[in-house]
Design a protein around this motif. Structure first.
Motif, short mmCIF file in Angstrom:
data_model
loop_
_atom_site.label_atom_id
_atom_site.label_comp_id
_atom_site.label_asym_id
_atom_site.label_seq_id
_atom_site.Cartn_x
_atom_site.Cartn_y
_atom_site.Cartn_z
N LEU A 1 -5.15 -9.55 6.35
CA LEU A 1 -5.71 -8.19 6.30
C LEU A 1 -6.69 -8.05 5.15
O LEU A 1 -7.76 -7.45 5.30
CB LEU A 1 -4.58 -7.16 6.17
CG LEU A 1 -3.74 -6.92 7.42
CD1 LEU A 1 -2.49 -6.11 7.08
CD2 LEU A 1 -4.56 -6.20 8.50
N ARG B 1 -9.85 -9.98 5.98
CA ARG B 1 -10.59 -9.30 7.03
C ARG B 1 -11.42 -8.14 6.48
O ARG B 1 -12.59 -7.99 6.81
CB ARG B 1 -9.58 -8.79 8.06
CG ARG B 1 -10.14 -8.70 9.44
CD ARG B 1 -9.03 -8.32 10.39
NE ARG B 1 -9.52 -7.26 11.21
CZ ARG B 1 -9.88 -7.40 12.49
NH1 ARG B 1 -9.75 -8.53 13.11
NH2 ARG B 1 -10.35 -6.39 13.16
N LYS B 2 -10.78 -7.37 5.61
CA LYS B 2 -11.48 -6.23 5.02
C LYS B 2 -12.68 -6.72 4.22
O LYS B 2 -13.77 -6.14 4.26
CB LYS B 2 -10.50 -5.47 4.12
CG LYS B 2 -11.00 -4.10 3.71
CD LYS B 2 -9.90 -3.36 2.96
CE LYS B 2 -10.51 -2.17 2.21
NZ LYS B 2 -9.53 -1.56 1.32
N LEU C 1 -15.13 -9.00 7.11
CA LEU C 1 -15.67 -8.34 8.32
C LEU C 1 -16.03 -6.88 8.05
O LEU C 1 -16.72 -6.25 8.86
CB LEU C 1 -14.66 -8.40 9.48
CG LEU C 1 -14.14 -9.77 9.89
CD1 LEU C 1 -13.29 -9.65 11.15
CD2 LEU C 1 -15.28 -10.77 10.13
N GLY C 2 -15.56 -6.35 6.94
CA GLY C 2 -15.94 -4.99 6.57
C GLY C 2 -15.12 -3.91 7.24
O GLY C 2 -14.20 -4.19 8.01
N LYS C 3 -15.50 -2.67 6.96
CA LYS C 3 -14.68 -1.53 7.35
C LYS C 3 -14.97 -1.00 8.75
O LYS C 3 -14.33 -0.04 9.19
CB LYS C 3 -14.90 -0.40 6.35
CG LYS C 3 -14.32 -0.66 4.98
CD LYS C 3 -15.01 0.25 3.97
CE LYS C 3 -14.06 1.31 3.44
NZ LYS C 3 -14.75 2.22 2.51
N ALA C 4 -15.94 -1.57 9.45
CA ALA C 4 -16.28 -1.01 10.76
C ALA C 4 -15.39 -1.60 11.88
O ALA C 4 -15.34 -1.06 12.97
CB ALA C 4 -17.75 -1.26 11.08
N TYR C 5 -14.72 -2.70 11.57
CA TYR C 5 -13.81 -3.32 12.55
C TYR C 5 -12.46 -2.61 12.54
O TYR C 5 -11.99 -2.18 11.49
CB TYR C 5 -13.59 -4.80 12.22
CG TYR C 5 -14.61 -5.74 12.80
CD1 TYR C 5 -14.45 -6.27 14.07
CD2 TYR C 5 -15.73 -6.13 12.07
CE1 TYR C 5 -15.36 -7.16 14.60
CE2 TYR C 5 -16.66 -7.02 12.60
CZ TYR C 5 -16.47 -7.54 13.87
OH TYR C 5 -17.38 -8.42 14.40
N ARG C 6 -11.84 -2.52 13.69
CA ARG C 6 -10.51 -1.92 13.80
C ARG C 6 -9.52 -2.91 14.39
O ARG C 6 -9.90 -3.78 15.18
CB ARG C 6 -10.56 -0.69 14.72
CG ARG C 6 -11.29 0.50 14.15
CD ARG C 6 -10.49 1.16 13.03
NE ARG C 6 -11.20 2.28 12.42
CZ ARG C 6 -12.15 2.16 11.49
NH1 ARG C 6 -12.52 0.98 11.05
NH2 ARG C 6 -12.73 3.24 11.00
N LEU C 7 -8.26 -2.76 14.01
CA LEU C 7 -7.19 -3.57 14.59
C LEU C 7 -6.28 -2.71 15.44
O LEU C 7 -6.18 -1.50 15.23
CB LEU C 7 -6.34 -4.20 13.47
CG LEU C 7 -6.99 -5.34 12.69
CD1 LEU C 7 -6.31 -5.51 11.35
CD2 LEU C 7 -6.93 -6.64 13.50
N PHE C 8 -5.63 -3.32 16.41
CA PHE C 8 -4.62 -2.62 17.18
C PHE C 8 -3.33 -2.51 16.36
O PHE C 8 -3.00 -3.42 15.60
CB PHE C 8 -4.30 -3.39 18.46
CG PHE C 8 -5.31 -3.19 19.56
CD1 PHE C 8 -6.06 -2.03 19.67
CD2 PHE C 8 -5.48 -4.17 20.53
CE1 PHE C 8 -6.97 -1.86 20.71
CE2 PHE C 8 -6.38 -4.01 21.57
CZ PHE C 8 -7.12 -2.84 21.66
N TYR C 9 -2.61 -1.42 16.59
CA TYR C 9 -1.23 -1.23 16.09
C TYR C 9 -1.14 -0.84 14.60
O TYR C 9 -1.95 -1.26 13.78
CB TYR C 9 -0.34 -2.47 16.34
CG TYR C 9 -0.36 -2.87 17.79
CD1 TYR C 9 0.10 -1.98 18.77
CD2 TYR C 9 -0.90 -4.09 18.19
CE1 TYR C 9 0.04 -2.33 20.11
CE2 TYR C 9 -0.96 -4.43 19.53
CZ TYR C 9 -0.49 -3.54 20.48
OH TYR C 9 -0.56 -3.88 21.79
N PRO D 1 -0.57 -4.57 12.55
CA PRO D 1 -1.32 -5.46 13.44
C PRO D 1 -0.60 -6.78 13.72
O PRO D 1 0.19 -7.24 12.90
CB PRO D 1 -2.61 -5.70 12.67
CG PRO D 1 -2.74 -4.53 11.77
CD PRO D 1 -1.35 -4.16 11.38
#
Lengths: 438, 438
Positions: B16, B19-20, B23-31, B34
């Protein structure tokens, strides 16, 4: 390079008929007599008759057709998992880490898509989100992709009346042919057009969101850019609040030899870089690299997701490509083989008046064909003839430029000195034949 | 379904953090917590701790995660050749042949891209070329993709003020909740909104180029469509000179059981159909199918090329998917297993007042969660809770709809009756737990 009649074999004629019926009339084939390619390996492509072609055209198979390391990486991952970026997975992070390490500090974030068009789409949205502006400045014979928005900034096709008034063009810099060829102040003069562009946007009620260029100006004919031009141009755009987007889809990943990215050869750092074609050696993968600051502005209103972007398989392919580039020293090979080829071509130019100019960097070289000694008149039909004759003689090459008179040398990076010698031999023969007809 | 805190394991927390940063803050994860998925097989996904999840969410692995026939086809072709459509190759023709054979006569031409967004981009350009018009009519909570132009017709995100005045919306048909729920004349009344849309376009100075719908209305919550609605709506659009584009990215390739394409379930034939996600079982490939007449109009001004579209590997993947769908009888399985599941869910609805409606076709089913007995108030937060609880209990599911209150069942088509039973067991437990809290 349209085809006018089917090639000899029944099989080819049958494929042409099926293609017309099934894919329709909007698709185009290379060459007067299209080739039916069935196998690829390294720098070689083979047709259905077993004829071997030296591939001097294809940049997508960056590390060579069917490179075993990339194929293995794709197959290995495809057997295990191929989902999307809404679950956690190492591959996308490992690749983002390696990719952003290739950029100057500040360009720390990678986002993934499938095609260069999609990467440029995302860049455009990022730039608009960051600046709150809508204006785009682009060179006047550029290719950036095929979507509705990106075809508007693809200025090499169609007329300007299809474009919104938020898109303005500047002349692409060119030291050989063009507005300021031979002018000592060409860099300043070309850059000065950015002021005009910003003024024109203002007249239309727009501010610049971004200035976007393919940093090798491939579609413009790989011109030699007056030193300092791009840095000056970008400075003007930034002073007006706009960003600089480096379209690295063609120059990126070491092809230019001296640098890993095209923008480095202009000593300018972009706000956003986009990349695609060679990235996965043929697996559809593309990316945008930018700063946390730009993402911060974008994510206030938007999320980002691309179903096939950044999947475990896509990133396995892209990781394998970076590994091969590094382990086989392909950037160094691009420089050495490219310099060797450029040197030989310059010698050939001295004996062949049809060659007006030879230019480029690494394994991205343009041969500008002209109408006669000391002429700068583009030899467009002769270029088409050279492309077709070279194909007959076992060399696949393309052409580019505003007048489609520049032979474009852009082979897989595993291209060797021996490959260069073969190209030179075939090229000399074909140009002799064509020169005789001039 | 954003995540609020990292999951327990150190490894997940580390992913996590990376990823932050990368990939930055525009990506979202499920759940909320996650998942870190490392392996997939058939309908199963496995996390890094070896926990197995029944995949009820993913439609991209259409014939099952890592289906050996598809993986083999990709690997076999990737070892031999992967070029582009400017050389002749059989794969793109073999696939175009098989694909167009799945369509009614007249829809004979296939064109290839990489993503559903790109397919819709091409459809939009074809429609505009054919009609000479610019107007787009779209339902009011639709998803069609992520590019600049397609995000304008993706009406489920953002506000309408981002849209050009050439884009107008009509209410998505819905027999359970919405304008004309329970109205015997709902089909006519919903279709009547097409007249309003065309009038509004005219007021804005536009004619309709196309009316585009996802033929399963997935993002609208998989509503039961009043019979006859779509045929009536399309008739109105055609009378005004517009085309009908069927977005088959989600419903296509047999998922709906009774039909291979979603448009067939509405007894209407599109002018253009677009498809993507499940087409290559995860390999990025998408397509547009249309008529020679529309291509004729388009090619007067434009060529078509997409670097990674229709490559030998992409078409090998897509061919293998069609083969598996046919050889394993997956459309029939979608019908049989889907009907079984739908029947069981309807029985469950009788005992669970949180279930307001159960609907869908084949293996594309929606469970509309509501606030109480005979209520139609969307139970949005309960739906999010159900999604997260099901994940904890080993079932990956998503939600959809205007109020995000519809559990979306959209598994790989190799989903069996036993898989359905497991889903039903877990679902019953979770809904009981949640109902207790209502």
């Amino acid at each position: 390079m349209k085809h006018t009649k089917p090639a000899g074999s029944t099989e080819t004629a049958h494929l042409l008929e099926r293609r017309k019926r099934l894919l329709g009339k909007a698709y185009r084939l290379f060459y007067d007599h299209p080739v039916h390619i069935v196998r690829g390996e390294g720098v070689w492509l083979y047709d259905a008759d077993g004829k071997r072609y030296l591939d001097v055209y294809n940049n997508v198979p960056h590390v060579g057709h069917c490179h075993p390391h990339v194929v293995e990486a794709v197959c290995k991952q495809a057997k295990v998992l191929n989902t999307h970026t809404r679950y956690l997975h190492e591959n996308v992070l490992d690749y983002a880490d390696k990719l952003t390490a290739k950029f100057p500090g500040g360009l720390d974030i990678a986002m993934f898509a499938c095609t260069g068009t999609e990467a440029n789409e995302l860049a455009l949205r990022l730039a608009r989100a960051k600046t709150g502006a809508n204006g785009m400045i682009v060179t006047d014979h550029a290719y950036h992709g095929t979507s509705w928005a990106i075809s508007q900034i693809t200025t090499c096709y169609g007329s300007s009346d299809r474009r919104g008034d938020n898109i303005v063009t500047v002349p692409a810099p060119d030291s050989f042919r063009g507005l300021y060829a031979g002018d000592d102040e060409a860099a300043d003069k070309y850059a000065g057009h950015l002021h005009d562009a910003i003024d024109k946007l203002a007249q239309n009620g727009h501010r610049p969101a971004a200035f976007i260029v393919d940093t090798i100006f491939s579609n413009e004919g790989l011109p030699t850019v007056p030193p300092g031009y791009l840095a000056k141009a970008v400075e003007i755009v930034r002073a007006a609040g706009g960003l600089f987007v480096a379209d690295e889809v063609q120059p990126g990943f070491g092809r230019l030899g001296r640098h890993f990215w095209g923008f480095e050869s202009h000593a300018v750092v972009p706000d956003i870089a986009t990349m695609g074609k060679p990235m996965g050696n043929g697996y559809p993968v593309s990316a945008v690299v930018t700063s946390a600051e730009i993402i911060e502005a974008y994510q206030k209103d938007s999320h980002y997701f691309n179903t096939f972007g950044g999947t475990p398989v896509a990133c396995a392919a892209a990781l394998a490509v970076l590994e091969v580039v590094e382990q086989q020293g392909l950037q160094a090979n691009a420089l050495e083989t490219g310099d060797y080829l450029l040197d030989k071509l310059k010698k050939l130019k001295a004996n062949k008046f049809i060659i007006g100019d030879v230019r480029g960097s690494g394994l991205f070289i343009g041969i500008d064909l002209v109408g006669g000694p000391d002429s700068r008149e583009p030899a467009t039909s002769e270029t088409s003839r050279a492309v077709n004759l070279l194909k007959e003689r076992g060399v696949l090459i393309g052409s580019t430029g505003r007048y489609d008179n520049v032979l474009k040398i852009r082979p897989p990076l595993v291209f060797t000195r021996q490959n260069a010698d073969l190209l030179l031999e075939k090229l000399e023969g074909v140009l002799s034949e064509i020169s005789g007809t001039l």
